[in-house]
Scaffold this active site. Sequence first.
Site, short mmCIF file in Angstrom:
data_model
loop_
_atom_site.label_atom_id
_atom_site.label_comp_id
_atom_site.label_asym_id
_atom_site.label_seq_id
_atom_site.Cartn_x
_atom_site.Cartn_y
_atom_site.Cartn_z
N LYS A 35 0.85 -1.20 0.00
CA LYS A 35 0.00 0.00 0.00
C LYS A 35 0.88 1.25 0.00
CE LYS A 35 -4.29 -0.67 2.04
NZ LYS A 35 -5.18 -0.80 3.15
N PHE A 249 -31.96 9.54 2.88
CA PHE A 249 -31.95 8.19 3.48
C PHE A 249 -33.34 7.58 3.60
CE2 PHE A 249 -27.63 7.05 4.59
CZ PHE A 249 -27.00 8.23 4.21
N CYS A 260 -19.24 0.68 7.36
CA CYS A 260 -19.58 1.47 8.56
C CYS A 260 -20.92 1.11 9.19
CB CYS A 260 -19.51 2.95 8.23
SG CYS A 260 -17.81 3.49 7.91
N LYS A 320 -22.26 0.74 -2.57
CA LYS A 320 -22.95 1.93 -3.09
C LYS A 320 -22.15 2.46 -4.26
CE LYS A 320 -20.92 5.47 -0.13
NZ LYS A 320 -21.21 6.60 0.72
P1 NAD Z 1 -9.15 0.24 5.91
O1 NAD Z 1 -9.17 -1.19 6.25
O2 NAD Z 1 -9.35 0.69 4.50
O3 NAD Z 1 -7.76 0.87 6.39
C1 NAD Z 1 -7.15 0.59 7.63
C2 NAD Z 1 -5.64 0.64 7.43
O4 NAD Z 1 -4.99 0.56 8.71
C3 NAD Z 1 -5.09 -0.53 6.59
O5 NAD Z 1 -4.37 -0.01 5.48
C4 NAD Z 1 -4.16 -1.26 7.56
O6 NAD Z 1 -3.03 -1.85 6.92
C5 NAD Z 1 -3.76 -0.13 8.49
N1 NAD Z 1 -3.17 -0.53 9.78
C6 NAD Z 1 -3.39 -1.66 10.50
N2 NAD Z 1 -2.60 -1.66 11.59
C7 NAD Z 1 -1.88 -0.51 11.58
C8 NAD Z 1 -0.89 0.06 12.43
N3 NAD Z 1 -0.48 -0.54 13.55
N4 NAD Z 1 -0.37 1.25 12.11
C9 NAD Z 1 -0.75 1.89 10.99
N5 NAD Z 1 -1.67 1.39 10.14
C10 NAD Z 1 -2.24 0.20 10.43
O7 NAD Z 1 -10.24 0.91 6.84
P2 NAD Z 1 -11.03 2.30 6.62
O8 NAD Z 1 -12.25 2.07 5.82
O9 NAD Z 1 -10.07 3.36 6.24
O10 NAD Z 1 -11.54 2.56 8.12
C11 NAD Z 1 -10.65 2.93 9.15
C12 NAD Z 1 -11.47 3.46 10.32
O11 NAD Z 1 -12.16 4.63 9.90
C13 NAD Z 1 -12.55 2.51 10.84
O12 NAD Z 1 -12.64 2.66 12.22
C14 NAD Z 1 -13.80 3.03 10.17
O13 NAD Z 1 -14.97 2.71 10.89
C15 NAD Z 1 -13.54 4.51 10.19
N6 NAD Z 1 -14.26 5.26 9.17
C16 NAD Z 1 -14.26 4.80 7.89
C17 NAD Z 1 -14.95 5.50 6.92
C18 NAD Z 1 -15.01 4.98 5.50
O14 NAD Z 1 -15.83 5.50 4.73
N7 NAD Z 1 -14.23 3.99 5.11
C19 NAD Z 1 -15.64 6.70 7.25
C20 NAD Z 1 -15.57 7.16 8.57
C21 NAD Z 1 -14.90 6.42 9.53
#
Ligand code: NAD
Length: 430
Positions: A35, A249, A260, A320
Site C-alpha cells: 500500500k 436516506f 460502517c 454503493k
Molecule cells: P481500511 O481497512 O481501509 O484501512 C485501515 C488501514 O490501517 C489498513 O491499510 C491497515 O493496513 C492499516 N493498519 C493496521 N494496523 C496498523 C498500524 N499498527 N499502524 C498503521 N496502520 C495500520 O479501513 P477504513 O475504511 O479506512 O476505516 C478505518 C477506520 O475509519 C474505521 O474505524 C472506520 O470505521 C472509520 N471510518 C471509515 C470511513 C469509511 O468510509 N471507510 C468513514 C468514517 C470512519
Amino acid sequence: MKILIMGTGYLGTTTAVAFAELGWMVSGFDPDTDKIEALRQGRLPFYEPGLEELLRKHLQSESITFYSDPRTAVQDHDVLFLCVGTPPKADGSADLQFIQAASEQIGSCMNEPKLVVVKSTVPPGTQAKIARWIANAQRAPIRFDVVSNPEFLREGTALQDSLHPDRIIIGSDDEEAADRVRRLYERMDCPIVLTTPTTAELIKYAANSFLATKISFMNELARLCDALDVSAADVARGIGLDPRIGASFLRAGIGYGGSCFPKDVNALMFTAEQYGVPLSLLRQVEQINRSQPAYFLNRMKSRLGNMRGRRIAVLGIAFKPGTDDLREAPALAIIDALLERGASVRVHDPVARLPVGLEARGAVQRESPEGALGGADAALLCTEWPVYASADWLRIKGLMREAIVFDGRNALDARRLKALGFDYHGVGVR
Ligand code: NAD
C-alpha cells in the site's frame, strides 16, 4: 505541526490528502508495504473519485510523504492520527486489535511529547484505553494527549466530505489539546463541537445508527407499500418534505451495507448491552436490514419461479456507487443466494471486482453492462451507478432473453422501462 496519519486505507488516505490540501505537511504510515509503495507512486490502492489526482499533486509538491518504518514515522511527527481499521468481531463488538497495536507502537517509539488524535470509529470509552496502551508501552514517561475526533466522510464523496464537513467533533478533557486539534481545522467553515472523549465517540455511532434507522424504517414501510400497491417513493417524498424528518436516506431498496453502518450499529448495540441498556430499536433496524435482500429475492422468486438454470444479470456489486468497497455489500449475499438456487449469474460493476469465492462458485464478471445482460432472463440492479440509469434500455431489451428488471435500489425510471415493455419490479414501486 507535522501530521502523521497511521493507517492509509480509505479514511487515512483521504484524511492525509485533505490535510495537505489545507496546507499542512502530512505523512502516512501503514504496515502494509504494498500500500505504501503504491501511494508513494501516486496510485490509490482503492477507488475514490478525485483522490488520486490530488494525491499526485501533493506528492509532487512534497507536502505528502509516506513511511514504512513506524519508529521514524512516530518520532518525526508531533500530531499522530489513528486511522486504522476497527472491523467487527463475530459477536458484533469492534475489534480493537489494530488500535491497540498502533497505540503500543506510539508508546514504544515516542521520544518527545505527542498529540494523538483518534479518527477511527471506536466504542465509547476507548480513548481512555488508548491512553493506557500508550502509557504501558512507554519505556520512560513522556507526556502525551489523546483526543477523539471521529470522521463522517462517505466513500464515493470522501474528498468533498473531508474538505467541506457539516461539523467537526473534538472530544478531549484537556482544553489545550482540544485547541491544538481545532487549529488544524481553522480553515474550515463549519460548526465545531467541543465535548468529552466519550461523547465524541458516541456521536459517531449515534449518527450512523440514526441513518441506518431511517433506511430500515423506509425499507420495512416499503414492504407494506408493496402489499397496499402504494409508491414508497411518494410516501418518502410526502414525509421527507417535513424538515423534522428530512428527505435523505428514505429511498427503499435492498438495504444498507458497507464498512460502517452494519458494523457500527452492531458495535453500539454491543456496548449498550455491556452497560445494561439494550437498544431494542437498533436490534430491529439490524434485523430488517438483514432480511431485506431475502425479501427482494422472494419477490424475484414469485415472478421467476424456479431459479435453476435462469440467467440473472447483476448490475453493480459495490455497497454503493462511487466506491469499489464490497464490505457487507448486499449484492454479495444476493449473488450467493442466487447461486445456491442454481441460477447462472453474470455480474457487471464499473469498478468493483467480484470476490474470488463467488467466481469459484460460477459467477462471472463482465466488463460491460451489455456483456452481463446479453441472453439474461432478468436484470437485477444492486448498486445505483448512474451508468445503469442512463443506459440505452431499448437496446438492452433486444439483448435480453426476457425483458424483466428487478431494481433493488429503485434507481431506474420505472415508468420509462414499463413503457419500453419491461416487466419492472422495484421495492415499494407501483
Ligand atoms: P481500511 O481497512 O481501509 O484501512 C485501515 C488501514 O490501517 C489498513 O491499510 C491497515 O493496513 C492499516 N493498519 C493496521 N494496523 C496498523 C498500524 N499498527 N499502524 C498503521 N496502520 C495500520 O479501513 P477504513 O475504511 O479506512 O476505516 C478505518 C477506520 O475509519 C474505521 O474505524 C472506520 O470505521 C472509520 N471510518 C471509515 C470511513 C469509511 O468510509 N471507510 C468513514 C468514517 C470512519
